[in-house]
Design a protein around this motif. Structure first.
Motif, PDB file in Angstrom:
ATOM      1  N   PRO A  45      45.820 -30.993 -63.340  1.00  0.00           N
ATOM      2  CA  PRO A  45      46.715 -30.246 -64.494  1.00  0.00           C
ATOM      3  C   PRO A  45      46.398 -28.650 -64.425  1.00  0.00           C
ATOM      4  N   LEU A  46      45.270 -28.441 -63.931  1.00  0.00           N
ATOM      5  CA  LEU A  46      44.754 -26.839 -63.737  1.00  0.00           C
ATOM      6  C   LEU A  46      45.546 -26.112 -62.889  1.00  0.00           C
ATOM      7  N   VAL A  47      46.283 -26.717 -61.702  1.00  0.00           N
ATOM      8  CA  VAL A  47      47.243 -26.264 -60.502  1.00  0.00           C
ATOM      9  C   VAL A  47      48.464 -26.329 -61.479  1.00  0.00           C
ATOM     10  N   ARG A  48      48.879 -27.212 -62.341  1.00  0.00           N
ATOM     11  CA  ARG A  48      50.051 -27.301 -62.871  1.00  0.00           C
ATOM     12  C   ARG A  48      50.304 -26.140 -63.988  1.00  0.00           C
ATOM     13  N   GLN A  49      49.238 -25.960 -64.613  1.00  0.00           N
ATOM     14  CA  GLN A  49      49.291 -24.688 -65.630  1.00  0.00           C
ATOM     15  C   GLN A  49      49.293 -23.506 -64.880  1.00  0.00           C
ATOM     16  N   ALA A  50      48.442 -23.342 -63.723  1.00  0.00           N
ATOM     17  CA  ALA A  50      48.470 -21.785 -62.828  1.00  0.00           C
ATOM     18  C   ALA A  50      49.969 -21.624 -62.458  1.00  0.00           C
ATOM     19  N   LEU A  51      50.600 -22.899 -61.908  1.00  0.00           N
ATOM     20  CA  LEU A  51      51.886 -22.457 -61.332  1.00  0.00           C
ATOM     21  C   LEU A  51      52.815 -22.161 -62.726  1.00  0.00           C
ATOM     22  N   SER A  52      52.656 -22.713 -63.824  1.00  0.00           N
ATOM     23  CA  SER A  52      53.565 -22.236 -65.092  1.00  0.00           C
ATOM     24  C   SER A  52      53.324 -21.057 -65.453  1.00  0.00           C
ATOM     25  N   HIS A  53      51.985 -20.424 -65.442  1.00  0.00           N
ATOM     26  CA  HIS A  53      51.695 -19.201 -66.002  1.00  0.00           C
ATOM     27  C   HIS A  53      52.234 -18.056 -64.863  1.00  0.00           C
ATOM     28  N   ALA A  54      52.497 -18.526 -64.050  1.00  0.00           N
ATOM     29  CA  ALA A  54      53.193 -17.406 -62.921  1.00  0.00           C
ATOM     30  C   ALA A  54      54.544 -17.232 -62.783  1.00  0.00           C
ATOM     31  N   ILE A  55      55.132 -18.205 -63.884  1.00  0.00           N
ATOM     32  CA  ILE A  55      56.873 -18.076 -63.857  1.00  0.00           C
ATOM     33  C   ILE A  55      57.363 -17.177 -64.951  1.00  0.00           C
ATOM     34  N   ASN A  56      57.926 -16.074 -64.617  1.00  0.00           N
ATOM     35  CA  ASN A  56      58.472 -15.060 -65.652  1.00  0.00           C
ATOM     36  C   ASN A  56      59.860 -15.739 -65.977  1.00  0.00           C
ATOM     37  N   ARG A  57      59.830 -16.653 -67.204  1.00  0.00           N
ATOM     38  CA  ARG A  57      60.820 -17.232 -67.729  1.00  0.00           C
ATOM     39  C   ARG A  57      62.059 -16.371 -68.411  1.00  0.00           C
ATOM     40  N   GLU A  58      61.314 -15.247 -69.229  1.00  0.00           N
ATOM     41  CA  GLU A  58      62.406 -14.152 -69.676  1.00  0.00           C
ATOM     42  C   GLU A  58      63.158 -13.671 -68.750  1.00  0.00           C
ATOM     43  N   ALA A  59      62.547 -13.242 -67.465  1.00  0.00           N
ATOM     44  CA  ALA A  59      63.687 -12.803 -66.492  1.00  0.00           C
ATOM     45  C   ALA A  59      64.606 -13.488 -66.083  1.00  0.00           C
ATOM     46  N   ILE A  60      64.214 -15.093 -66.006  1.00  0.00           N
ATOM     47  CA  ILE A  60      65.136 -16.141 -65.544  1.00  0.00           C
ATOM     48  C   ILE A  60      66.210 -16.147 -66.510  1.00  0.00           C
ATOM     49  N   ILE A  61      66.092 -16.102 -67.817  1.00  0.00           N
ATOM     50  CA  ILE A  61      67.024 -16.350 -69.012  1.00  0.00           C
ATOM     51  C   ILE A  61      68.060 -15.150 -68.674  1.00  0.00           C
ATOM     52  N   GLN A  62      67.327 -13.908 -68.573  1.00  0.00           N
ATOM     53  CA  GLN A  62      68.596 -12.655 -68.272  1.00  0.00           C
ATOM     54  C   GLN A  62      69.342 -12.887 -67.266  1.00  0.00           C
ATOM     55  N   THR A  63      68.571 -13.317 -66.162  1.00  0.00           N
ATOM     56  CA  THR A  63      69.269 -13.347 -64.672  1.00  0.00           C
ATOM     57  C   THR A  63      70.190 -14.418 -64.441  1.00  0.00           C
ATOM     58  N   ILE A  64      69.790 -15.834 -64.843  1.00  0.00           N
ATOM     59  CA  ILE A  64      70.604 -16.813 -64.793  1.00  0.00           C
ATOM     60  C   ILE A  64      71.382 -17.179 -65.720  1.00  0.00           C
ATOM     61  N   TYR A  65      71.073 -17.031 -66.920  1.00  0.00           N
ATOM     62  CA  TYR A  65      72.028 -17.504 -68.072  1.00  0.00           C
ATOM     63  C   TYR A  65      72.512 -16.221 -68.798  1.00  0.00           C
ATOM     64  N   TYR A  66      72.281 -14.948 -68.189  1.00  0.00           N
ATOM     65  CA  TYR A  66      73.049 -13.895 -68.869  1.00  0.00           C
ATOM     66  C   TYR A  66      72.489 -13.541 -70.282  1.00  0.00           C
ATOM     67  N   GLY A  67      71.266 -13.797 -70.728  1.00  0.00           N
ATOM     68  CA  GLY A  67      70.768 -13.966 -71.774  1.00  0.00           C
ATOM     69  C   GLY A  67      71.210 -14.852 -73.076  1.00  0.00           C
ATOM     70  N   ASN A  68      71.972 -15.903 -72.520  1.00  0.00           N
ATOM     71  CA  ASN A  68      72.637 -16.759 -73.229  1.00  0.00           C
ATOM     72  C   ASN A  68      72.011 -18.083 -73.224  1.00  0.00           C
ATOM     73  N   ALA A  69      70.814 -18.119 -73.625  1.00  0.00           N
ATOM     74  CA  ALA A  69      69.909 -19.205 -73.752  1.00  0.00           C
ATOM     75  C   ALA A  69      68.681 -19.055 -74.264  1.00  0.00           C
ATOM     76  N   GLU A  70      68.070 -19.938 -75.143  1.00  0.00           N
ATOM     77  CA  GLU A  70      66.735 -19.673 -75.711  1.00  0.00           C
ATOM     78  C   GLU A  70      65.698 -20.041 -74.932  1.00  0.00           C
ATOM     79  N   LEU A  71      64.586 -19.194 -74.943  1.00  0.00           N
ATOM     80  CA  LEU A  71      63.345 -19.618 -74.031  1.00  0.00           C
ATOM     81  C   LEU A  71      62.786 -20.838 -74.902  1.00  0.00           C
ATOM     82  N   ALA A  72      62.559 -21.962 -73.802  1.00  0.00           N
ATOM     83  CA  ALA A  72      61.983 -23.076 -74.275  1.00  0.00           C
ATOM     84  C   ALA A  72      60.578 -23.080 -74.360  1.00  0.00           C
ATOM     85  N   GLN A  73      60.024 -23.653 -75.562  1.00  0.00           N
ATOM     86  CA  GLN A  73      58.751 -23.852 -75.850  1.00  0.00           C
ATOM     87  C   GLN A  73      58.282 -25.071 -75.849  1.00  0.00           C
ATOM     88  N   SER A  74      59.129 -26.105 -75.836  1.00  0.00           N
ATOM     89  CA  SER A  74      59.179 -27.589 -75.628  1.00  0.00           C
ATOM     90  C   SER A  74      60.172 -27.901 -75.169  1.00  0.00           C
TER      91      SER A  74
END
Length: 279
Positions: A45-74
Motif C-alpha cells: 500500500p505504501l508504494v501505491r500511495q506514493a505513486l498516487s501522490h505523484a500525479i497532478n490530477r488537476e493538470a490532467i483535468i485541464q489538459t485531457i478534459y479541457y476543464g470539463n470534468a470534476e476531480l474525483a475524490q472517490s
C-alpha cells in the motif's frame, strides 16, 4: 443536425453559442489508475500511495478534459447518495510521494502504464493522460513505460493480469453505489476480470455484503462511506476524474432532456417552424 448528444470536449469552445444551446451534467462515471496488487511492488500500500501522490490530477483535468470534468475524490461520483470525501486525501504532493517510496524501500522504480487505445466518455485520451503521468512520475524517480495494444488484445491481456498499472474507467447504468464497488473492487470481480487492480480485501467485501443485506438507508450509507475510507487507506487505485456529459442542440429545439445514463430521448421534442425562427 439539430442535436449532438456527445460533442467532443475539445470542440465545445468552437460551438456557436448564438445558435446553439449546450447543456451538461456530471455523469455516473469515473476514470482511474489501477495498480495490479498481485504484482510486486504494487502489493505494498505504501508504494501505491506514493505513486498516487505523484500525479497532478488537476493538470490532467485541464489538459485531457479541457476543464470539463470534476476531480474525483472517490470511485463514487459526487451525485451519489453515498458519496463521502471527508478525510479522504489524494493530493498532488511529490515530496510526500518520494518519502513514502523510500519508506517502502525503493529509491527508484521501473513500471508500465497501460493506456486504452480507444476513446471513452470517462477518458477521452488515455495515451496523452499516460504521458502526463509519465512526466509526473519521473520527478520522484519512477520510470514509466507506456503500453498499448489493439483494443481486443488490450482487454484480453489485461484480464490475464499482465499489466503493472492501467488507465481505465467505468460508466454505471444505475445510481446505486454497489454498481461501482462490486464490479470494480470486489473479490468476485477479480475472478471475472472486472477488478483491474486484482485487489481482494475480505474486510471491504464484508462491508459490501453488509450494505446489501441491510434495509436501513442510513446504515447502508455508513457502510459505503466506511468502504470509501478503506479504499483511501489501501489505495488499490487512484480515482482521477468524473467527466461531464454534454449535449448541444439548436435553440429552435426544446423538450429534449439530458439523460444521466446516456442515450437520447425525442419523445417530448418540439421544433419551432422556420418562420418563427427567423422572427
Amino acid at each position: 443536425c439539430d442535436i449532438i448528444p456527445y460533442p467532443l470536449v475539445s470542440e465545445l469552445k468552437a460551438l456557436n453559442r448564438e445558435q446553439l444551446m449546450v447543456t451538461n451534467e456530471v455523469s455516473p462515471n469515473v476514470s482511474f489508475w489501477a495498480f495490479n496488487t498481485q504484482k510486486e511492488p504494487f502489493d505494498d500500500p505504501l508504494v501505491r500511495q506514493a505513486l498516487s501522490h505523484a500525479i497532478n490530477r488537476e493538470a490532467i483535468i485541464q489538459t485531457i478534459y479541457y476543464g470539463n470534468a470534476e476531480l474525483a475524490q472517490s470511485i463514487l461520483p459526487p451525485t451519489s447518495w453515498a458519496y463521502d470525501d471527508r478525510g479522504i486525501q489524494y493530493q498532488y504532493d511529490p515530496e510526500k510521494a518520494r518519502r513514502l517510496l523510500q519508506e517502502a524501500g525503493h529509491s527508484s522504480l521501473d513500471i508500465t502504464i497501460w493506456a486504452m487505445p480507444v476513446q471513452r466518455v470517462y477518458n477521452p485520451n488515455a495515451r496523452r493522460m499516460a504521458e502526463l503521468m509519465q512526466s509526473d512520475l519521473a520527478q520522484i524517480g519512477v520510470s514509466a513505460r507506456i503500453v498499448s495494444y489493439e483494443w481486443n488484445t488490450f482487454r484480453r491481456r489485461l484480464s490475464r493480469g499482465e499489466h503493472d498499472t492501467v488507465l481505465i474507467g467505468w460508466y454505471a447504468d444505475n445510481a446505486d453505489p454497489d454498481n461501482f464497488f462490486r464490479p470494480l473492487l470486489s473479490c468476485a470481480a477479480v475472478a471475472t476480470g472486472g477488478n483491474r487492480a486484482n485487489w481482494c480485501h475480505t474486510g471491504f467485501d464484508q462491508l459490501l455484503y453488509s450494505a446489501i443485506a441491510t434495509t436501513n438507508p442510513e446504515e447502508r450509507k455508513a457502510l459505503y462511506r466506511s468502504a470509501q475510507h478503506l479504499l483511501n487507506q489501501q489505495q488499490p487505485l487512484l480515482p482521477i476524474a468524473h467527466s461531464k456529459r454534454f449535449q448541444a442542440q439548436q435553440k429552435s429545439i426544446s423538450g429534449v432532456e439530458l439523460p444521466p445514463y446516456g442515450g437520447i430521448n425525442f419523445r417530448l421534442a418540439t421544433k419551432k417552424p422556420v418562420q418563427e425562427q427567423s422572427q
